[in-house]
Scaffold this motif. Structure first.
Motif, short mmCIF file in Angstrom:
data_model
loop_
_atom_site.label_atom_id
_atom_site.label_comp_id
_atom_site.label_asym_id
_atom_site.label_seq_id
_atom_site.Cartn_x
_atom_site.Cartn_y
_atom_site.Cartn_z
N SER A 46 0.84 -1.18 -0.05
CA SER A 46 -0.10 0.15 -0.13
C SER A 46 0.94 1.11 0.01
CB SER A 46 -0.94 0.07 1.33
OG SER A 46 -1.80 -1.06 1.29
N THR A 126 -4.23 1.25 6.42
CA THR A 126 -4.22 1.01 5.27
C THR A 126 -5.60 1.79 4.50
OG1 THR A 126 -5.19 -1.15 5.69
CG2 THR A 126 -3.07 -0.89 4.98
N ALA A 130 -5.55 4.40 1.66
CA ALA A 130 -6.42 4.27 0.50
C ALA A 130 -7.26 5.09 0.15
CB ALA A 130 -7.25 2.91 0.77
N ALA A 144 -6.12 0.45 -4.02
CA ALA A 144 -5.59 0.68 -2.59
C ALA A 144 -6.84 0.48 -1.59
CB ALA A 144 -5.31 2.10 -2.03
N LEU A 147 -6.92 -3.51 -1.26
CA LEU A 147 -5.61 -4.08 -0.60
C LEU A 147 -6.28 -3.67 1.12
CD1 LEU A 147 -2.51 -2.36 -2.17
CD2 LEU A 147 -3.13 -4.84 -1.84
N ALA A 148 -6.94 -2.42 1.41
CA ALA A 148 -7.21 -2.40 2.70
C ALA A 148 -8.36 -3.39 3.21
CB ALA A 148 -7.80 -1.02 2.86
N GLU A 151 -6.48 -6.54 3.77
CA GLU A 151 -5.56 -6.30 5.06
C GLU A 151 -6.85 -6.73 6.15
OE1 GLU A 151 -2.96 -5.81 7.96
OE2 GLU A 151 -2.59 -5.87 5.78
#
Length: 235
Positions: A46, A126, A130, A144, A147-148, A151
């Motif tokens: 990230s 994150t 993002a 992003a 990705l968060a 996570e």
């Protein structure tokens, strides 16, 4: 926070057991991969994605727009850091123990000591990053955000957070990035505009060099034509 005696009637704990239960049946190698991703990997990716976005906007935006866009990426980093700081008093106020301290039968892949559970630091960081990137670039911001989300999933999978810890992390990160954006962007844009007037301006605006166009076989560089008067002078 009162502990719910019956896990089956608490959707938060039920979902925790469902997601964490995947680790019990997964290959050991997959557990190791999720552990690496959830602890450091996704956060690192990230951060690199946000840095890549900075490089892109500095090269692709016009000289007038670049300072504001770069300030937006800087705000993404700042918002992520602020979210971590805000989470310190939130954790101290809520004081929610880790899931493995309250419930038996979890497949705990990571032990986070005696730190409180609500909210998830990893997810808050994150998520703020993002949302900040999304404010600058919809495309990279969407990546992003995914990705968060990943996570948050890994934190529950690893057995170190409840699902509501992750939801709280998203809320904290997004709120930090959005609510403080007007002030943060105003200050950072002023800084990037000043930086653009210094020798370090390439950090703000570094347009890509024009591509070199190769000449076709048989082409020769153009030579200036001389008039008849020029020829006479030459003679």
């Amino acid at each position: 926070m009162a502990e719910v005696a019956n896990d089956s009637v608490n959707p938060d704990i039920s979902l925790l057991r469902d997601i964490n239960g995947l680790a019990r049946h997964a290959p050991r190698g997959l557990d190791r991969a999720v552990q690496a991703a959830g602890e450091y990997g996704i956060v690192a990716v990230s951060v690199l994605l946000a840095a890549w976005c900075w490089w892109r906007v500095a090269r692709r935006r016009s000289e007038a727009d670049a300072p504001g866009a770069v300030a937006g990426v800087l705000w993404a980093f700042a918002a992520a850091g602020i979210a971590l700081l805000v989470n310190i008093p939130v954790r101290a106020l809520v004081q929610r123990p880790r899931p493995y301290a309250e419930h038996d039968g979890l497949d705990v892949l990571v032990h986070s000591g005696h730190h409180y559970s609500f909210v998830s630091d990893h997810t808050a960081f994150t998520a703020a990053l993002a949302v900040g990137v999304f404010m600058v670039s919809r495309g990279w911001g969407t990546v992003a955000i995914l990705l968060a989300l990943a996570e948050g999933f890994t934190r529950v999978y690893l057995g170190v957070h409840y699902p509501t810890d992750v939801v709280g992390g998203f809320a904290l990160g997004a709120a930090t990035a959005l609510l403080l954006a007007p002030l943060g962007l105003a200050l950072l844009t002023a800084c990037t505009r000043r930086l653009a007037a210094t020798r370090a301006r390439r950090l703000v605006h570094a347009p890509a060099a024009a591509p070199h166009l190769p000449t076709a076989p048989g082409d020769h560089p153009a030579t200036p034509r001389h008039s008849a008067a020029d020829k006479g002078l030459a003679a």
